[in-house]
Design a protein around this motif. Structure first.
Motif, PDB file in Angstrom:
ATOM      1  N   ALA A   1     -16.387   3.372  17.974  1.00 47.64           N
ATOM      2  CA  ALA A   1     -15.725   2.119  18.308  1.00 47.64           C
ATOM      3  C   ALA A   1     -14.246   2.289  18.857  1.00 47.64           C
ATOM      4  CB  ALA A   1     -15.618   1.271  17.009  1.00 47.64           C
ATOM      5  N   GLY A   2     -13.771   3.480  18.411  1.00 46.87           N
ATOM      6  CA  GLY A   2     -12.342   3.797  18.727  1.00 46.87           C
ATOM      7  C   GLY A   2     -12.628   4.368  20.503  1.00 46.87           C
TER       8      GLY A   2
ATOM      9  N   PRO B   1     -15.781  -4.044  13.859  1.00 47.65           N
ATOM     10  CA  PRO B   1     -14.510  -5.163  14.139  1.00 47.65           C
ATOM     11  C   PRO B   1     -13.497  -4.645  15.098  1.00 47.65           C
ATOM     12  CG  PRO B   1     -15.169  -5.178  11.744  1.00 47.65           C
ATOM     13  CD  PRO B   1     -15.838  -3.793  12.519  1.00 47.65           C
ATOM     14  N   ALA B   2     -13.009  -5.370  15.992  1.00 45.77           N
ATOM     15  CA  ALA B   2     -12.045  -4.973  16.959  1.00 45.77           C
ATOM     16  C   ALA B   2     -10.593  -4.428  16.327  1.00 45.77           C
ATOM     17  CB  ALA B   2     -11.804  -5.913  17.769  1.00 45.77           C
ATOM     18  N   SER B   3     -10.384  -5.280  15.048  1.00 42.01           N
ATOM     19  CA  SER B   3      -9.349  -4.741  14.079  1.00 42.01           C
ATOM     20  C   SER B   3      -9.451  -3.326  13.877  1.00 42.01           C
ATOM     21  CB  SER B   3      -8.977  -5.771  12.977  1.00 42.01           C
ATOM     22  OG  SER B   3     -10.320  -5.961  12.177  1.00 42.01           O
ATOM     23  N   ALA B   4     -10.911  -2.980  13.259  1.00 40.51           N
ATOM     24  CA  ALA B   4     -10.824  -1.719  12.916  1.00 40.51           C
ATOM     25  C   ALA B   4     -10.627  -0.641  13.809  1.00 40.51           C
ATOM     26  CB  ALA B   4     -12.174  -1.632  12.203  1.00 40.51           C
ATOM     27  N   ALA B   5     -11.198  -0.820  14.789  1.00 42.47           N
ATOM     28  CA  ALA B   5     -10.963   0.105  16.077  1.00 42.47           C
ATOM     29  C   ALA B   5      -9.546   0.148  16.669  1.00 42.47           C
ATOM     30  CB  ALA B   5     -11.711  -0.522  17.412  1.00 42.47           C
ATOM     31  N   LEU B   6      -8.770  -1.070  16.593  1.00 43.29           N
ATOM     32  CA  LEU B   6      -7.311  -0.975  16.611  1.00 43.29           C
ATOM     33  C   LEU B   6      -6.487  -0.136  15.717  1.00 43.29           C
ATOM     34  CD1 LEU B   6      -5.335  -2.079  18.892  1.00 43.29           C
ATOM     35  CD2 LEU B   6      -5.208  -4.174  17.473  1.00 43.29           C
ATOM     36  N   SER B   7      -6.840  -0.364  14.510  1.00 45.12           N
ATOM     37  CA  SER B   7      -6.365   0.259  13.312  1.00 45.12           C
ATOM     38  C   SER B   7      -6.451   1.818  13.430  1.00 45.12           C
ATOM     39  CB  SER B   7      -6.939  -0.098  12.021  1.00 45.12           C
ATOM     40  OG  SER B   7      -6.556  -1.310  11.778  1.00 45.12           O
ATOM     41  N   LEU B   8      -7.597   2.355  14.006  1.00 46.58           N
ATOM     42  CA  LEU B   8      -7.818   3.762  14.090  1.00 46.58           C
ATOM     43  C   LEU B   8      -7.063   4.208  15.249  1.00 46.58           C
ATOM     44  CD1 LEU B   8      -9.572   6.136  13.642  1.00 46.58           C
ATOM     45  CD2 LEU B   8     -11.111   5.859  15.281  1.00 46.58           C
TER      46      LEU B   8
ATOM     47  N   GLY C   1      -2.681   7.440  17.092  1.00 45.72           N
ATOM     48  CA  GLY C   1      -1.403   7.475  18.223  1.00 45.72           C
ATOM     49  C   GLY C   1      -2.045   7.479  19.669  1.00 45.72           C
ATOM     50  N   TRP C   2      -3.170   6.637  19.767  1.00 44.88           N
ATOM     51  CA  TRP C   2      -3.934   6.485  21.034  1.00 44.88           C
ATOM     52  C   TRP C   2      -3.315   5.295  22.064  1.00 44.88           C
ATOM     53  CZ3 TRP C   2      -9.815   6.035  19.224  1.00 44.88           C
ATOM     54  CH2 TRP C   2     -10.003   7.377  18.914  1.00 44.88           C
ATOM     55  N   LEU C   3      -2.425   4.768  21.608  1.00 42.75           N
ATOM     56  CA  LEU C   3      -1.947   3.469  22.407  1.00 42.75           C
ATOM     57  C   LEU C   3      -0.444   3.573  22.561  1.00 42.75           C
ATOM     58  CD1 LEU C   3      -4.145   0.822  20.794  1.00 42.75           C
ATOM     59  CD2 LEU C   3      -4.646   2.141  22.876  1.00 42.75           C
ATOM     60  N   ASP C   4      -0.172   3.250  23.838  1.00 41.48           N
ATOM     61  CA  ASP C   4       1.278   2.682  24.223  1.00 41.48           C
ATOM     62  C   ASP C   4       1.073   1.402  24.660  1.00 41.48           C
ATOM     63  OD1 ASP C   4       2.022   5.953  25.853  1.00 41.48           O
ATOM     64  OD2 ASP C   4       2.455   5.264  23.653  1.00 41.48           O
ATOM     65  N   ILE C   5       2.578   0.631  24.571  1.00 42.13           N
ATOM     66  CA  ILE C   5       2.401  -0.514  24.988  1.00 42.13           C
ATOM     67  C   ILE C   5       3.432  -0.807  26.213  1.00 42.13           C
ATOM     68  CG2 ILE C   5       3.185  -3.126  24.164  1.00 42.13           C
ATOM     69  CD1 ILE C   5       2.602  -2.106  21.435  1.00 42.13           C
ATOM     70  N   THR C   6       3.145  -1.329  27.084  1.00 38.79           N
ATOM     71  CA  THR C   6       3.883  -1.393  28.387  1.00 38.79           C
ATOM     72  C   THR C   6       4.867  -2.473  28.189  1.00 38.79           C
ATOM     73  OG1 THR C   6       2.487  -3.178  29.460  1.00 38.79           O
ATOM     74  CG2 THR C   6       1.719  -0.849  29.698  1.00 38.79           C
ATOM     75  N   ASP C   7       5.873  -2.470  29.138  1.00 39.61           N
ATOM     76  CA  ASP C   7       6.937  -3.516  29.152  1.00 39.61           C
ATOM     77  C   ASP C   7       6.363  -4.979  29.078  1.00 39.61           C
ATOM     78  OD1 ASP C   7       8.996  -1.684  31.358  1.00 39.61           O
ATOM     79  OD2 ASP C   7       8.850  -1.549  28.956  1.00 39.61           O
ATOM     80  N   ALA C   8       5.185  -4.964  29.650  1.00 39.21           N
ATOM     81  CA  ALA C   8       4.526  -6.586  29.698  1.00 39.21           C
ATOM     82  C   ALA C   8       3.817  -6.815  28.423  1.00 39.21           C
ATOM     83  CB  ALA C   8       3.737  -6.622  30.938  1.00 39.21           C
ATOM     84  N   GLY C   9       3.846  -5.763  27.584  1.00 42.87           N
ATOM     85  CA  GLY C   9       3.194  -5.986  26.198  1.00 42.87           C
ATOM     86  C   GLY C   9       1.601  -5.539  26.204  1.00 42.87           C
ATOM     87  N   LEU C  10       1.165  -4.928  27.253  1.00 46.90           N
ATOM     88  CA  LEU C  10      -0.152  -4.337  27.330  1.00 46.90           C
ATOM     89  C   LEU C  10      -0.558  -3.111  26.815  1.00 46.90           C
ATOM     90  CD1 LEU C  10      -0.802  -5.654  31.145  1.00 46.90           C
ATOM     91  CD2 LEU C  10      -1.275  -6.903  29.120  1.00 46.90           C
ATOM     92  N   LEU C  11      -1.745  -2.988  26.259  1.00 51.44           N
ATOM     93  CA  LEU C  11      -2.001  -1.813  25.670  1.00 51.44           C
ATOM     94  C   LEU C  11      -2.617  -0.709  26.626  1.00 51.44           C
ATOM     95  CD1 LEU C  11      -4.054  -3.152  22.710  1.00 51.44           C
ATOM     96  CD2 LEU C  11      -1.703  -2.332  22.658  1.00 51.44           C
TER      97      LEU C  11
END
Length: 286
Positions: free
Chosen positions: A12-13, A41-48, A53-63
């Protein structure tokens, strides 16, 4: 609290990373718009993804994928991706079962949770000890040790690989690399006496990069196991020269350097110079 890991969650990740590569979205939009990702569940994949540390957030709030996420995405295949995830997981979570890695992979596979065990299996890490599998388990052991004595492990593996090649050439049979599964058996390689005599021969391997100026350290446990074996030798590898040199020391040869217990005390480890076996060393062609 440690995040449970399983093949389903790992898949899922990976699916989440692939999704974000195609469609930019915020975390709330992801959870609200896609209840499931890769069957979880998308929430589980997002938690992993957050834990590793797989994700950064842009200035626009996008993953978007971070350096760690891109490393998983860039893996050559599914097995390689799972191996990457396992290393990131133990680095981030420091799970209790990780301490077993210092004793060999069989201890890890016996004590880790079922979900993690399944990830090891699907990552191809529970099968034959190919060079990449051995390298992975050595790396996991180094992480468990906090990278202490890293160089000693690397040198030791060099000697064990040489013994495996030497024994296969000597007997025509492929020996068993015992040390890769457990370092508690008291020896590193299990071979046979000869091509004609298939009785087991256990071998403890000691390796030095400083030639006969080096020394081996033999623990009481290793010696007691050696005494119990019907056929046992010590392979001493001198890696200082351009071509490796081997001294195959018998039990009688090694016994001359084993101390005797005195009083109520008992020896636990003995240091024996390689120079004590000078006459036994010879260059080996593999």
């Amino acid at each position: 609290m440690t995040l449970p890991l399983s093949p389903g969650l790992a898949q899922a990740g990976i699916a989440l990373l692939e999704l974000l590569q195609r469609h930019a979205m915020t975390a709330p939009n992801l959870v609200a718009g896609l209840p499931k990702v890769g069957g979880m569940p998308a929430s589980a994949a997002l938690s992993l993804a957050e834990v590793l540390g797989w994700l950064d957030i842009t200035d626009a709030g996008l993953l978007q994928a971070s350096t760690a996420g891109l490393k998983v995405q860039g893996a050559a295949d599914y097995e390689a991706a799972l191996r990457c995830i396992l290393l990131q997981y133990v680095d981030a979570q420091k799970p209790d079962w990780l301490q077993n890695a210092t004793y060999g992979r069989s201890r890890v596979l016996s004590f880790c949770p079922v979900g993690v065990w399944q990830v090891f299996v699907e990552a191809g890490l529970a099968g034959p000890p190919t060079s990449d599998v051995v390298d992975f388990w050595d790396l996991l052991a180094r992480i468990a040790r906090g990278l202490q004595q890293d160089h000693l492990l690397i040198i030791g593996r060099e000697g064990e690989r040489l013994t495996l090649a030497y024994e296969e050439a000597r007997t025509g049979l492929k020996p068993q690399w015992v040390a890769i599964d457990s370092n508690q058996d008291g020896y590193d390689v299990l071979s046979v006496v000869s091509a004609e005599n298939r009785a087991f021969l256990s071998i403890e391997v000691k390796t030095s990069r400083t030639g006969i100026g080096g020394a081996l350290h033999l623990t009481r446990h290793e010696w007691e196991i050696a005494v119990e074996r019907s056929a046992h030798v010590f392979h001493l590898w001198d890696l200082a020269a351009a071509s490796p040199r081997l001294a195959s020391a018998s039990m009688d040869a090694m016994a001359k350097h084993i101390p005797a217990d005195t009083g109520a005390g008992g020896w636990e480890m003995v240091e024996v110079p390689f120079a004590a076996f000078t006459s036994l060393f010879g260059s080996i062609e593999l």
